[in-house]
Scaffold this active site. Sequence first.
Site, PDB file in Angstrom:
ATOM      1  N   SER A 124      13.692 -25.126  25.623  1.00 54.81           N
ATOM      2  CA  SER A 124      14.904 -25.902  25.364  1.00 54.81           C
ATOM      3  C   SER A 124      15.128 -26.985  26.408  1.00 54.81           C
ATOM      4  CB  SER A 124      16.124 -24.976  25.354  1.00 54.81           C
ATOM      5  OG  SER A 124      16.273 -24.352  26.625  1.00 54.81           O
ATOM      6  N   HIS A 145      11.428 -26.619  18.937  1.00 57.28           N
ATOM      7  CA  HIS A 145      12.613 -25.985  19.521  1.00 57.28           C
ATOM      8  C   HIS A 145      13.569 -25.498  18.443  1.00 57.28           C
ATOM      9  CE1 HIS A 145      16.594 -26.336  21.903  1.00 57.28           C
ATOM     10  NE2 HIS A 145      16.103 -25.124  22.006  1.00 57.28           N
ATOM     11  N   GLU A 157      13.910 -28.844  16.345  1.00 55.70           N
ATOM     12  CA  GLU A 157      13.491 -30.104  16.953  1.00 55.70           C
ATOM     13  C   GLU A 157      11.967 -30.103  17.097  1.00 55.70           C
ATOM     14  OE1 GLU A 157      17.198 -31.317  19.827  1.00 55.70           O
ATOM     15  OE2 GLU A 157      15.907 -29.685  20.511  1.00 55.70           O
ATOM     16  N   ASN A 195      20.530 -30.562  23.140  1.00 59.14           N
ATOM     17  CA  ASN A 195      21.030 -30.252  24.476  1.00 59.14           C
ATOM     18  C   ASN A 195      21.397 -31.508  25.253  1.00 59.14           C
ATOM     19  OD1 ASN A 195      21.129 -27.439  24.559  1.00 59.14           O
ATOM     20  ND2 ASN A 195      18.926 -27.287  24.896  1.00 59.14           N
TER      21      ASN A 195
END
Length: 520
Positions: A124, A145, A157, A195
């Site tokens: 991540s 991800h 992702e 993120n």
Amino acid sequence: MNSPHFNIETIGIVGTGAMGRGIAQIAALAGLTVRLFDTNPQAIDAARSYLGDTFAKLTAKGKLNDIEGRTALERVTGAPSIESLADSDLVVEAIVENLEVKRKLFRDLEAVVSGLCILVSNTSSLSITAIAAACNDPSRVAGYHFFNPVPLMKVVEVIDGLRTNPAVGDALMDLARRMGHTPVRAKDMPGFIVNHAGRGMNTEGLRVVSEGVANFVEIDRIMREQAGFRLGPFELLDLTALDVSHPVMESIYHQFYEEPRFTPSPVTGVRLAGGLIGRKAGEGFYCYVDGKQQVPEEAPAPSALPQRVWVSRSHPEAREAVLQILAKANVTLDDGAHAAADSLLVVTPFGLDATSAAVEEGLDASRVVAVDALFPLVGAQRRTVMTTPATTREARDAGHALFASDGVPVTVIRDSTGFVAQRVVATIVNIGCDIAQQQIASPQDIDLAVTLGLGYPRGPLALGDALGAKTILTILQNIHRVLGDPRYRPSPWLARRAQLGLSLAQPDAADAPNAAGAAQ
């Protein structure tokens, strides 16, 4: 150079924790053969047992039939060693977030699998390029991800490292769709999309509370009920837990070489050290009894309405909304160019604090209250009222009573550039715009990733369009002007599109499909 063709039917998964199990579940249900490996053999048995229970529960709920559940479990087998993954078409790494440990694993995998096997990391926060550098052939290494819980979070992702063959990413995009997930494509940059974009809500919420503007509960109420988010920043931090989220905040901040937009807060550092990490510990920003969040009751609004109210003319639409509230409450409007000596003074700033708005309009700050008009005031689920340091208790209570007179709950905060919702939302939009500006992902994928990965009501670019790019730009410019803090400098993507009247989701015209043909 001819791109290889990747036919993915057998998946190896290294790591059998929550992420590894979740990926195994969706892969098996999609008809793929799954090999599970873990350095702890008992963990493999536990993972397969967990999947068996999961498939049985899905069958009991009618989401699978008996044959589908049994067949899915039969597709999942344990791998006693790394060498047992030799026939994999794809190996997914879902182990500890440690770069050197991951690099060693990828070196070991490369020595075992075929030259057409794709190697991916579920990291991540670590660089895919850095992981791939451990391999002789970094072109087949990518990021994949997923989000926890994998079966419910329907987005993944796909991250291209600097040396990743584009055909690898293409194959992973296709596989994600086969497994029932929505893939988004990103370049290898800290935080990827979700993120990275998620920094706006958390870091700005923490900045607001650290300035003493409002408390955790008040900020969450504003972001949930006024701004329309499913969770406020502190509810979200309690859900993800500070032992996960604080290190990610620090990691992204340092990976971007101390970019001010991502500055972590000592608030979370202290709470992490004290073990107040969130829901799973029973205490975080909230206390939890039997898993249920404990929220203090909101105090009732004052009842004494102001006798007369003067309303700033700086923002005509906001003024009109305030006038409607006045009329419904049967409060007299002071319509003079200059306010009478006993009138409550209402201002509607965008990005400014109440103090700056009062000074710029030459008002008596002791009688000033500001109301946030970024979101509609009429028909609102919540309103935010702000005072200057000089505002009297009588003026504060009169403003509170006025804006709560139709039964809408009101949060009263101390002076803040951009209230709460304005500054948090503007930061979210601004960071999303910077992700687009840096070409980390397409505008469409940015919004898709954020809505699916974070559960926001809109992606950052769509949110900026809905509220008005010029308005968001004004908020940021005013906060930046008052505070001088570079974290609020507007993204070029936002500034240029606001000036040109373009959608924030619109790529440069020359980059749009058929742009050359359209210009002929």
